[in-house]
Design an enzyme around this catalytic site. Structure first.
Site, PDB file in Angstrom:
ATOM      1  N   HIS A  76       4.860   0.249   0.266  1.00 50.99           N
ATOM      2  CA  HIS A  76       5.555  -0.513   1.297  1.00 50.99           C
ATOM      3  C   HIS A  76       4.658  -1.612   1.846  1.00 50.99           C
ATOM      4  O   HIS A  76       3.430  -1.585   1.667  1.00 50.99           O
ATOM      5  CB  HIS A  76       6.091   0.399   2.410  1.00 50.99           C
ATOM      6  CG  HIS A  76       5.054   1.215   3.103  1.00 50.99           C
ATOM      7  ND1 HIS A  76       4.528   2.381   2.577  1.00 50.99           N
ATOM      8  CD2 HIS A  76       4.426   1.039   4.286  1.00 50.99           C
ATOM      9  CE1 HIS A  76       3.642   2.887   3.409  1.00 50.99           C
ATOM     10  NE2 HIS A  76       3.547   2.083   4.456  1.00 50.99           N
ATOM     11  N   ARG A 132       5.287   6.176  14.157  1.00 50.06           N
ATOM     12  CA  ARG A 132       5.219   6.733  12.800  1.00 50.06           C
ATOM     13  C   ARG A 132       4.709   8.167  12.824  1.00 50.06           C
ATOM     14  O   ARG A 132       3.683   8.454  13.437  1.00 50.06           O
ATOM     15  CB  ARG A 132       4.283   5.878  11.942  1.00 50.06           C
ATOM     16  CG  ARG A 132       4.417   6.162  10.458  1.00 50.06           C
ATOM     17  CD  ARG A 132       3.481   5.308   9.634  1.00 50.06           C
ATOM     18  NE  ARG A 132       2.198   5.984   9.473  1.00 50.06           N
ATOM     19  CZ  ARG A 132       1.164   5.465   8.818  1.00 50.06           C
ATOM     20  NH1 ARG A 132       1.249   4.270   8.273  1.00 50.06           N
ATOM     21  NH2 ARG A 132       0.038   6.146   8.697  1.00 50.06           N
ATOM     22  N   ASP A 177       0.514   5.007   2.019  1.00 51.81           N
ATOM     23  CA  ASP A 177      -0.339   5.632   3.031  1.00 51.81           C
ATOM     24  C   ASP A 177      -1.125   6.810   2.451  1.00 51.81           C
ATOM     25  O   ASP A 177      -0.595   7.598   1.677  1.00 51.81           O
ATOM     26  CB  ASP A 177       0.530   6.164   4.190  1.00 51.81           C
ATOM     27  CG  ASP A 177       1.364   5.067   4.837  1.00 51.81           C
ATOM     28  OD1 ASP A 177       0.937   3.908   4.830  1.00 51.81           O
ATOM     29  OD2 ASP A 177       2.458   5.394   5.339  1.00 51.81           O
ATOM     30  N   HIS A 204       0.850  -1.195   0.000  1.00 54.52           N
ATOM     31  CA  HIS A 204       0.000   0.000   0.000  1.00 54.52           C
ATOM     32  C   HIS A 204       0.882   1.241   0.000  1.00 54.52           C
ATOM     33  O   HIS A 204       2.107   1.152   0.175  1.00 54.52           O
ATOM     34  CB  HIS A 204      -0.910   0.030   1.241  1.00 54.52           C
ATOM     35  CG  HIS A 204      -0.165   0.167   2.533  1.00 54.52           C
ATOM     36  ND1 HIS A 204       0.560  -0.868   3.100  1.00 54.52           N
ATOM     37  CD2 HIS A 204      -0.005   1.225   3.376  1.00 54.52           C
ATOM     38  CE1 HIS A 204       1.120  -0.458   4.221  1.00 54.52           C
ATOM     39  NE2 HIS A 204       0.803   0.810   4.416  1.00 54.52           N
TER      40      HIS A 204
HETATM   41  C1  SIN Z   1       3.069   1.114   7.743  1.00 51.53           C
HETATM   42  O1  SIN Z   1       2.443   0.553   6.870  1.00 51.53           O
HETATM   43  O2  SIN Z   1       3.042   2.328   7.866  1.00 51.53           O
HETATM   44  C2  SIN Z   1       3.886   0.304   8.725  1.00 51.53           C
HETATM   45  C3  SIN Z   1       5.111  -0.254   8.126  1.00 51.53           C
HETATM   46  C4  SIN Z   1       5.865  -1.112   9.099  1.00 51.53           C
HETATM   47  O3  SIN Z   1       5.436  -1.271  10.242  1.00 51.53           O
HETATM   48  O4  SIN Z   1       6.905  -1.636   8.735  1.00 51.53           O
END
Ligand code: SIN
Length: 280
Positions: A256, A271, A103, A101
């Site tokens: 990612h 994050r 974000d 995906h």
């Molecule tokens: C995310 O999708 O923002 C998380 C990525 C992760 O935890 O590695």
């Protein structure tokens, strides 16, 4: 980065570089910020090691690159609304972000990127994969590129963060505010990256529903082809976390995926997501 102490060491042929020679806990010079921004534009995601930033330092670092987006679905780190927790406890099976995906593509003005800091990592696994959407675009045939350049796609948060979503049910208290999952957004399927001007594929398996003006059924075969194409290994890099590692990715340039291979172990990440600009 000629004449600079900051070094970028690429982690694959398409995407990602590890940045050496910088301590992100101190006040950065404007020239440091410009070098890091240039590296982010060149590599799509930049990685740092041994940066055990306090939450205040994490926020201060992020603010050098733009305005922070307060996430409306993720639980915040206690006391810090700017920091979203990405957590998996030993007893949980579902992880956050376990499919490809990018974000916030469900927002009409999607996020620039995210800065993920590892607080607690499992003894094995829990890596994150990144894929370059400019390389994916460039490897398509000229005919398909021309077709895609005329299309827009509809993206949504409803099926992921809405109350009916299985993901929300399985995520427990890690996600919330499902009543706010009302956004649908339309973006070009091929956009010009706002900073590099590079043509970039902008659909993703997480949030894209269909091509605008096409039904879901009509869209599915072409979207599935694009997803299989864009997730080819030669467009990817893989990052193995240690406590204090940071990945700073550009949501417009990359996808990612958080690998869910560490059941029975805890993984806790912080994050911060940065606001972006409309895509054209
Ligand atoms: C995310 O999708 O923002 C998380 C990525 C992760 O935890 O590695």
């Amino acid at each position: 980065m000629r004449n600079s102490r900051i070094q970028a060491r690429p982690t694959s042929g398409a995407v990602g570089a590890e940045i050496l020679g910088i301590d992100l806990s101190r006040d950065l010079e404007d020239s440091d910020v410009e070098e890091l921004r240039a590296a982010l534009n060149e590599y799509g995601v930049i990685f740092f090691r041994e940066q055990n930033l306090s939450p205040e330092q994490h926020i201060a670092f992020a603010e050098r690159f733009g305005q922070i987006n307060i996430n409306r679905f993720f639980k915040a780190a206690p006391g810090y609304s700017q920091i979203a927790e990405v957590r998996k406890e030993p007893g949980q099976k579902t992880n956050i972000g376990g499919g490809w995906h990018t974000d916030h593509s469900y927002d009409q003005v999607p996020a620039l990127g995210s800065i993920l800091l590892a607080r607690e990592v499992p003894p094995f696994g829990g890596d994150t994969l990144f894929a370059s959407m400019s390389h994916a675009y460039e490897a398509l045939s000229d005919g398909l590129k021309r077709t895609l350049e005329q299309l827009r796609a509809v993206h949504s948060s409803r099926h992921v963060f809405g109350a009916a979503s299985q993901y929300v049910k399985e995520s427990g208290d890690r996600l919330g505010n499902s009543a706010a999952a009302t956004q649908d957004a339309s973006h070009p399927v091929v956009m010009r990256h706002p900073e590099t001007g590079r043509k970039t594929l902008y659909v993703n398996p997480g949030f894209t529903l269909r091509f605008e003006g096409w039904t879901t059924e009509e869209s599915k075969p072409l979207l599935e082809f694009l997803y299989a194409h864009a997730s080819r290994p030669e467009f990817q890099t893989r990052f193995s976390w240690r406590e204090g590692s940071i990945a700073f990715w550009d949501n417009r340039a990359t996808w990612h995926l958080a690998v869910n291979d560490y059941h029975g172990e805890r993984r806790l990440m912080h994050r911060i997501t940065l606001e972006g600009v409309p895509l054209e």
